[in-house]
Design an enzyme around this catalytic site. Structure first.
Site, mmCIF file in Angstrom:
data_model
loop_
_atom_site.group_PDB
_atom_site.id
_atom_site.type_symbol
_atom_site.label_atom_id
_atom_site.label_comp_id
_atom_site.label_asym_id
_atom_site.label_seq_id
_atom_site.Cartn_x
_atom_site.Cartn_y
_atom_site.Cartn_z
ATOM 1 N N TYR A 100 4.489 -4.802 7.383
ATOM 2 C CA TYR A 100 3.952 -3.734 6.516
ATOM 3 C C TYR A 100 3.208 -2.685 7.344
ATOM 4 O O TYR A 100 3.425 -1.475 7.183
ATOM 5 C CB TYR A 100 3.022 -4.391 5.495
ATOM 6 C CG TYR A 100 2.412 -3.468 4.471
ATOM 7 C CD1 TYR A 100 3.136 -3.051 3.358
ATOM 8 C CD2 TYR A 100 1.080 -3.054 4.576
ATOM 9 C CE1 TYR A 100 2.564 -2.231 2.398
ATOM 10 C CE2 TYR A 100 0.507 -2.242 3.626
ATOM 11 C CZ TYR A 100 1.248 -1.833 2.529
ATOM 12 O OH TYR A 100 0.672 -1.015 1.584
ATOM 13 N N GLY A 113 2.486 16.378 -23.752
ATOM 14 C CA GLY A 113 2.948 17.755 -23.541
ATOM 15 C C GLY A 113 3.558 17.995 -22.177
ATOM 16 O O GLY A 113 3.873 19.135 -21.823
ATOM 17 N N LYS A 140 4.103 1.321 7.836
ATOM 18 C CA LYS A 140 3.173 2.385 7.441
ATOM 19 C C LYS A 140 2.766 3.241 8.640
ATOM 20 O O LYS A 140 2.606 4.464 8.513
ATOM 21 C CB LYS A 140 1.944 1.775 6.757
ATOM 22 C CG LYS A 140 2.253 1.027 5.460
ATOM 23 C CD LYS A 140 2.940 1.895 4.435
ATOM 24 C CE LYS A 140 3.035 1.240 3.062
ATOM 25 N NZ LYS A 140 3.680 2.091 2.053
#
Ligand code: NAP
Length: 249
Positions: free
Chosen positions: A156, A55, A160
């Site tokens: 990495y 839905g 971040k």
């Protein structure tokens, strides 16, 4: 249409699997129209069907976030076609782990381009429609590696950590226009990104966690759902760390 009945439009990068998929499912369940962005069209179409069967409302946007022009164009098209853009989740991310002495320029640059530069490009493209609507919720997915570091992840962790300074800056620039920007920093979460960790490493990690278990993508999605909700208008420039009590900093 009253303010209350407006369907918020959310653009989510890296929605094809893992944490991004869980975020898309959660925001759709919360009544948002979700735009599913990543490179692989097949999984995005499958997710769109699954959301619609429950839905919900979704559309698919195949894009490589490392291609700045394509990413900006995709966001601008969504804002134009749907007449609004309310929520941006910068979730797409990669690792190219190596120890500092062995890490190549290419490994460093690729991680910065996909994890960090994409967030800059996406936020710049999203800021205009958000400011026009005087409403915006931006969340970027960082990592505890960006808070405390992690051997083998210089690229990495840098990407971040930089997301945090970037987010706090745009939070200051956009706050008066009704646009908030926050970071959600997961610890270790069960996804493709962590599935190849050796068993003894996983056991060691679990021992470091207050809750003694890895996180599930839905745990991260719950934090994103709050940070992108209408009621979170006073939450901005923050790092919400969802790590089972690993860092507590
Ligand atoms: P994942 O399972 O590897 O999924 C990564 C997602 O990013 C996929 O949907 C992938 O889709 C998309 N992606 C990668 N490169 C892309 C590119 N160039 N353009 C567009 N989409 C791209 O990773 P995850 O564990 O769900 O991680 C999601 C985010 O959470 C990342 O930012 C990650 O750094 C962060 N995080 C994860 C953990 C963890 O323990 N899992 C911990 C801390 C932070 P396609 O391949 O279809 O493009």
């Amino acid at each position: 249409m009253t303010e209350q009945s407006i369907q918020r439009v959310a653009f989510i990068t890296g929605a094809s699997r893992g944490i991004g998929r869980a975020i898309a499912e959660r925001l759709a369940a919360d009544g948002r129209h979700v735009v599913l962005a990543s490179r692989s069209e097949g999984p995005l179409n499958d997710l769109k069907s699954a959301i619609e069967q429950r839905g919900g409302s979704a559309s698919v946007c195949p894009v490589d976030v490392g291609d700045g022009a394509a990413l900006a164009g995709a966001i601008e098209s969504v804002a134009k076609e749907r007449g609004r853009l309310d929520i941006l989740v910068n979730n797409a991310g990669i690792t190219r782990d190596n120890l500092l002495l062995r890490m190549s320029d290419e490994e460093f640059d690729e991680v910065i381009r996909v994890n960090l530069r994409s967030a800059f490009v996406a936020c710049r493209a999203a800021a205009r429609p958000m400011m026009k609507g005087r409403f915006g919720r931006i969340v970027s997915i960082a990592s505890t590696s960006g808070l405390v570091g992690n051997a083998g992840q210089a690229n990495y962790a840098a990407s971040k950590a930089a997301l945090i300074g970037f987010t706090r800056t745009i939070a200051r620039e956009l706050g008066s226009k009704g646009v908030t920007a926050n970071v959600v920093a997961p610890g270790f979460v069960e996804t493709d990104m962590t599935k190849d960790l050796p068993e003894q490493v996983v056991a060691h990690i679990k021992g470091l966690l207050a809750v003694r278990d890895l996180g599930k993508p839905a745990d991260i999605a719950a934090a994103v759902a709050y940070a992108t909700s209408d009621e979170a208008g006073y939450l901005t420039g923050q790092v919400i760390t969802v790590d089972g009590g690993m860092t507590m900093c």
